[in-house]
Design a protein around this motif. Structure first.
Motif: not given
Length: 355
Positions: A184-186, A239-245, A247-254
């Motif tokens: 999925g997004k993970w 890591a995971r991606e978060f998509v907002f509207h 056009d806005h994508v936040l990628l976070a990884e630990v």
């Protein structure tokens, strides 16, 4: 002139110490590549997906859709040391990809003043020469997609060449293995560097090395060992991606970076050490990117004998247009750790843009 003689002696002394150090050998390979990854404090083992995946996790090369090249430059120690990197990667077919990269970390034009004064005490400036100390790594990468949906794996074969003027040189070989899994997004990733341990075999010119010993009395009188061993390292990431509207994508990884030896990492025992890293990337319409990260948590002993925890915060920005990406990273902002401060620039090009 005496200043440069001291530099020469320190360089050769550091070389001698490196031969017996297994915790920190071939450290130039741990600096990292790609300003985008460095801006995220190297927390990319699970999400890396372009030409630079050959360095971070070769399994990520399976995300390539076209041929890509990457170039990077940074400098350290007030521009005394130069770090340069170049890479090329391409998909072979729908199930495999290959890549190649070259790294050079060097200090050039070092003045050798060991022969400035002859046996009679006469000074002759014509006897001054220059030399370079350089670390090279040439890597070939291969990645393949497995029959398990979302799972890919890859490996690196690397040749390491280290040269200290005419004094000494070495050659070594190593193997890295990496895997990635997407659900999925993970995204999940693991990378084992130097999985078989990497051996550098040194060849020392005893006559040239003796000139350093003679330059300062009672210094560097014994030749170092001729074998240097780099122990395996393990990197785990999620890591995971978060998509907002849209056009806005936040990628976070630990990530968790582990060594199988005792070091100054924040988590350390007699046989294993580990330090975490966190990276964030905000992207707008796949055009503008802002990055931040923190990592390299270390226990550093202070002058009063107490241990303080230091860390390395990084930031970066990037721009991408028609397959051409230009990225910048500022590492160790505020000098919060003992790590090297640097401005890093990199360029990634999707070669399909020239069709």
């Amino acid at each position: 002139m005496r200043y440069y003689s001291v530099i020469l002696i320190l360089v050769c002394s550091a070389f001698a110490k490196a031969q017996t150090s297994r915790a920190y050998s071939n450290e130039f390979l741990n600096i990292g590549v790609d300003a985008a990854a460095l801006g995220m404090s190297n927390a990319v083992v699970a999400s890396t997906s372009n030409v630079n995946a050959g360095y971070w996790n070769p399994a990520g090369l399976m995300q390539l859709e076209e041929k890509e090249i990457s170039l990077m430059h940074s400098s350290y120690f007030a521009n005394i040391a130069q770090y340069n990197y170049g890479a090329y990667a391409m998909p072979i077919d729908d199930q495999s990809a290959i890549g190649f990269s070259v790294i050079r970390f060097s200090v050039d034009d070092i003045l050798n003043t060991t022969q400035l004064i002859d046996d009679q005490g006469n000074i002759n400036y014509d006897r001054i020469s220059t030399f370079s100390t350089a670390d090279w790594a040439v890597t070939a990468s291969y990645a393949r997609e497995s029959k398990l949906d979302g799972f890919s794996y890859g490996g690196n074969v690397k040749i390491i060449r280290r040269v200290i003027g005419d004094f000494a040189s070495s050659i070594g070989f190593g193997i890295d293995l990496g895997v990635q899994l997407e659900r999925g997004k993970w995204k999940f990733g693991a990378m084992v560097r130097d999985i078989t341990t990497t051996y550098n075999t040194w060849s020392i010119d005893e006559d040239e090395f003796a000139t350093v010993s003679d330059a300062v009395e009672n210094q560097n009188q014994e030749l170092p060992e001729t074998t240097e061993i780099t122990l395996p390292k393990l990197q785990l990431g999620i890591a995971r991606e978060f998509v907002f509207h849209y056009d806005h994508v936040l990628l976070a990884e630990v990530d968790l970076n582990m060594r199988f030896i005792q070091t100054n990492d924040i988590f350390s025992s007699g046989s294993i050490s580990a330090t975490p890293a966190l990276g964030l990337q905000y992207g707008y319409t796949d055009l503008v990117f802002v990055r931040a990260g923190v990592g390299n948590f270390q226990n550093v002993q202070q002058l009063d004998g107490n241990d303080d925890v230091t860390f390395q915060p990084n930031i970066g920005i990037g721009f991408k247009y028609k397959g051409i990406s230009v990225d910048y990273a500022l590492t160790d902002i505020g000098d919060q750790s003992a790590a090297l401060y640097s401005n890093v620039f990199s360029l990634n090009i999707d070669l399909s843009v020239f069709r």
